[in-house]
Motif scaffolding. Sequence first.
Motif, mmCIF file in Angstrom:
data_model
loop_
_atom_site.group_PDB
_atom_site.id
_atom_site.type_symbol
_atom_site.label_atom_id
_atom_site.label_comp_id
_atom_site.label_asym_id
_atom_site.label_seq_id
_atom_site.Cartn_x
_atom_site.Cartn_y
_atom_site.Cartn_z
ATOM 1 N N MET A 1 0.832 -1.199 0.000
ATOM 2 C CA MET A 1 0.000 0.000 0.000
ATOM 3 C C MET A 1 0.871 1.255 0.000
ATOM 4 O O MET A 1 0.600 2.226 -0.737
ATOM 5 N N ALA A 2 1.926 1.261 0.803
ATOM 6 C CA ALA A 2 2.822 2.415 0.851
ATOM 7 C C ALA A 2 3.484 2.643 -0.509
ATOM 8 O O ALA A 2 3.608 3.789 -0.969
ATOM 9 N N HIS A 3 3.881 1.557 -1.158
ATOM 10 C CA HIS A 3 4.521 1.671 -2.469
ATOM 11 C C HIS A 3 3.559 2.247 -3.501
ATOM 12 O O HIS A 3 3.934 3.119 -4.309
ATOM 13 N N MET A 4 2.326 1.794 -3.474
ATOM 14 C CA MET A 4 1.331 2.320 -4.410
ATOM 15 C C MET A 4 1.046 3.792 -4.164
ATOM 16 O O MET A 4 0.911 4.579 -5.103
ATOM 17 N N ARG A 5 0.979 4.181 -2.883
ATOM 18 C CA ARG A 5 0.690 5.581 -2.567
ATOM 19 C C ARG A 5 1.844 6.501 -2.979
ATOM 20 O O ARG A 5 1.620 7.621 -3.445
ATOM 21 N N LEU A 6 3.072 6.033 -2.801
ATOM 22 C CA LEU A 6 4.226 6.822 -3.239
ATOM 23 C C LEU A 6 4.217 7.004 -4.758
ATOM 24 O O LEU A 6 4.438 8.108 -5.272
ATOM 25 N N ASN A 7 3.953 5.917 -5.461
ATOM 26 C CA ASN A 7 3.890 5.999 -6.926
ATOM 27 C C ASN A 7 2.729 6.874 -7.392
ATOM 28 O O ASN A 7 2.841 7.590 -8.401
ATOM 29 N N LEU A 8 1.620 6.827 -6.669
ATOM 30 C CA LEU A 8 0.466 7.659 -7.011
ATOM 31 C C LEU A 8 0.814 9.140 -6.909
ATOM 32 O O LEU A 8 0.452 9.937 -7.789
ATOM 33 N N ALA A 9 1.517 9.518 -5.839
ATOM 34 C CA ALA A 9 1.907 10.919 -5.665
ATOM 35 C C ALA A 9 2.804 11.383 -6.808
ATOM 36 O O ALA A 9 2.634 12.480 -7.352
ATOM 37 N N LEU A 10 3.754 10.542 -7.191
ATOM 38 C CA LEU A 10 4.664 10.903 -8.283
ATOM 39 C C LEU A 10 3.935 10.952 -9.621
ATOM 40 O O LEU A 10 4.205 11.805 -10.460
ATOM 41 N N GLU A 11 2.988 10.033 -9.806
ATOM 42 C CA GLU A 11 2.250 9.993 -11.068
ATOM 43 C C GLU A 11 1.299 11.189 -11.183
ATOM 44 O O GLU A 11 1.163 11.781 -12.256
ATOM 45 N N ARG A 12 0.658 11.562 -10.096
ATOM 46 C CA ARG A 12 -0.291 12.686 -10.125
ATOM 47 C C ARG A 12 0.403 13.991 -10.468
ATOM 48 O O ARG A 12 -0.181 14.880 -11.100
ATOM 49 N N THR A 13 1.642 14.124 -10.038
ATOM 50 C CA THR A 13 2.367 15.378 -10.259
ATOM 51 C C THR A 13 3.340 15.292 -11.428
ATOM 52 O O THR A 13 4.144 16.212 -11.625
ATOM 53 N N ARG A 14 3.275 14.213 -12.195
ATOM 54 C CA ARG A 14 4.272 13.974 -13.238
ATOM 55 C C ARG A 14 4.330 15.118 -14.242
ATOM 56 O O ARG A 14 5.401 15.546 -14.651
ATOM 57 N N MET A 15 3.194 15.630 -14.687
ATOM 58 C CA MET A 15 3.164 16.677 -15.700
ATOM 59 C C MET A 15 2.794 18.043 -15.132
ATOM 60 O O MET A 15 2.552 18.989 -15.877
ATOM 61 N N MET A 16 2.757 18.153 -13.811
ATOM 62 C CA MET A 16 2.472 19.446 -13.206
ATOM 63 C C MET A 16 3.755 20.266 -13.153
ATOM 64 O O MET A 16 4.792 19.772 -12.711
ATOM 65 N N PRO A 17 3.741 21.518 -13.614
ATOM 66 C CA PRO A 17 4.963 22.334 -13.595
ATOM 67 C C PRO A 17 5.389 22.676 -12.180
ATOM 68 O O PRO A 17 4.622 23.240 -11.406
ATOM 69 N N ILE A 18 6.592 22.310 -11.835
ATOM 70 C CA ILE A 18 7.157 22.640 -10.527
ATOM 71 C C ILE A 18 7.963 23.917 -10.676
ATOM 72 O O ILE A 18 8.852 24.010 -11.520
ATOM 73 N N THR A 19 7.675 24.904 -9.841
ATOM 74 C CA THR A 19 8.294 26.221 -9.995
ATOM 75 C C THR A 19 9.146 26.610 -8.796
ATOM 76 O O THR A 19 9.643 27.735 -8.740
ATOM 77 N N ILE A 20 9.297 25.707 -7.832
ATOM 78 C CA ILE A 20 10.118 25.972 -6.649
ATOM 79 C C ILE A 20 11.202 24.908 -6.571
ATOM 80 O O ILE A 20 10.912 23.708 -6.634
ATOM 81 N N MET A 21 12.451 25.329 -6.425
ATOM 82 C CA MET A 21 13.563 24.399 -6.461
ATOM 83 C C MET A 21 13.476 23.359 -5.343
ATOM 84 O O MET A 21 13.806 22.193 -5.523
ATOM 85 N N THR A 22 13.012 23.776 -4.154
ATOM 86 C CA THR A 22 12.928 22.846 -3.027
ATOM 87 C C THR A 22 12.008 21.672 -3.345
ATOM 88 O O THR A 22 12.256 20.547 -2.894
ATOM 89 N N LEU A 23 10.953 21.927 -4.116
ATOM 90 C CA LEU A 23 10.050 20.839 -4.483
ATOM 91 C C LEU A 23 10.745 19.832 -5.396
ATOM 92 O O LEU A 23 10.423 18.647 -5.377
ATOM 93 N N PHE A 24 11.705 20.289 -6.204
ATOM 94 C CA PHE A 24 12.484 19.352 -7.009
ATOM 95 C C PHE A 24 13.321 18.440 -6.116
ATOM 96 O O PHE A 24 13.456 17.248 -6.372
ATOM 97 N N CYS A 25 13.894 19.018 -5.066
ATOM 98 C CA CYS A 25 14.666 18.208 -4.118
ATOM 99 C C CYS A 25 13.762 17.173 -3.448
ATOM 100 O O CYS A 25 14.155 16.014 -3.269
ATOM 101 N N LEU A 26 12.554 17.589 -3.081
ATOM 102 C CA LEU A 26 11.614 16.673 -2.453
ATOM 103 C C LEU A 26 11.180 15.588 -3.434
ATOM 104 O O LEU A 26 11.044 14.410 -3.068
#
Length: 410
Positions: A40-65
Amino acid sequence: MEEMVASAVVQEAVSGAVSFLFSSRGEKASQEELMERLEMAHMRLNLALERTRMMPITIMTLFCLKKKLKDVSKECGDLLSRARDRQQMVPSVRRKIMHTVLPSFIVPSQDVLSSSLVGRFERFVKEADRYVRDVESGCSLSHYRFLSSPIRHLLQGKGLSYDMVQGSKAFSLLVLTGYMEEYGRVAVLKFDYKDRKAPLKNCELTLILRIYESTNIVGITAKCLRSLGPQFKSLVEDATRELTQLPTQDVSYFDSVWWESMVKVTTDWNPDPFWCIANGVNKPCASNIISSELTGRFPQEVLFVRFTFSFSASEYCFRSSTDEARINAIKAWPPPQMKVYFAPHLSFGFHDGSSLRQKEEEIQTEAIDCFIRQPGMTEYNMVWTSVHGIVSFYVLKQIAKTRRAAKRRR
């Protein structure tokens, strides 16, 4: 007596085996539960990355995260794979009894999962949920209203252009933007400065850089110009002055076009998008990166720099030749063109042992010397490499136009 002792040993062994089997069932159930939690933890981690895959990140700290969450997701997946493999290797009942009867041969438990280990990944799931909320809030158009006009438009995917002609001088600035999943919002900037009365002041600067909310794109361009070396100081002074006085109210914005060639250049010259933002957000490069002369020249956002200009061959021919006739011939050459390519975050894994400043001071003299010794040669190149960053120099000998060729064109 011996029979009684033997009977007692057998009874104890059987009792121990039964106890071991029952405890083993409990442990098995516990491992299955831990396996479900880990899945379940693995699926939730992948879900977070997939949901934000094409969202533009505009803060450098979020790239580190994002980088951290990708690493954790991979670690979780590897652990899950090992746990599944372990689950398929269930020891036989006989081997369990043998382990109980012969305690000297008992093998310590090799269970892959533990409650504390699985709990660690579950805590990262909470961080992943917060990461998604932060990225989603940053993608709101209303979020950009507090930013300056140029960076707000660029983060929204617009392009920028500006042209100015004043007397003999012409100045142009073009910025195209695109979004790449691993790199975020990336801009290709081309700055062109020409002076018909002083052609040796003409120069072109091309940058590829990441852009964030905090990016001052004009300031970064000016800093890159100033970082080119002391021998270029007089050349870039006028260009820098024009750039820093850019009237933002006269800038035009348009729907940007992002070509495949731009993606290729970005990935070729900076193949690892997280190379320099894994640690230390406010540092030019991550603390685990070996520094070089090139590291501190350009801001961390800059992925690639190309600088093009012309210079007078006569300024360098005296070092290459003492023959007066040859010197006069060199003075008649059209100004050679020089192109310098900087890749601050590309590495071949070794340092050639020389100084970048030394290379910059030598390249023009060596090129002129080479053209003198080999009259048919029209291009001279040199490469400087370090553990972190490479620079390529190209000097092009221009071919003089003959009067006959000029008449034919007429």
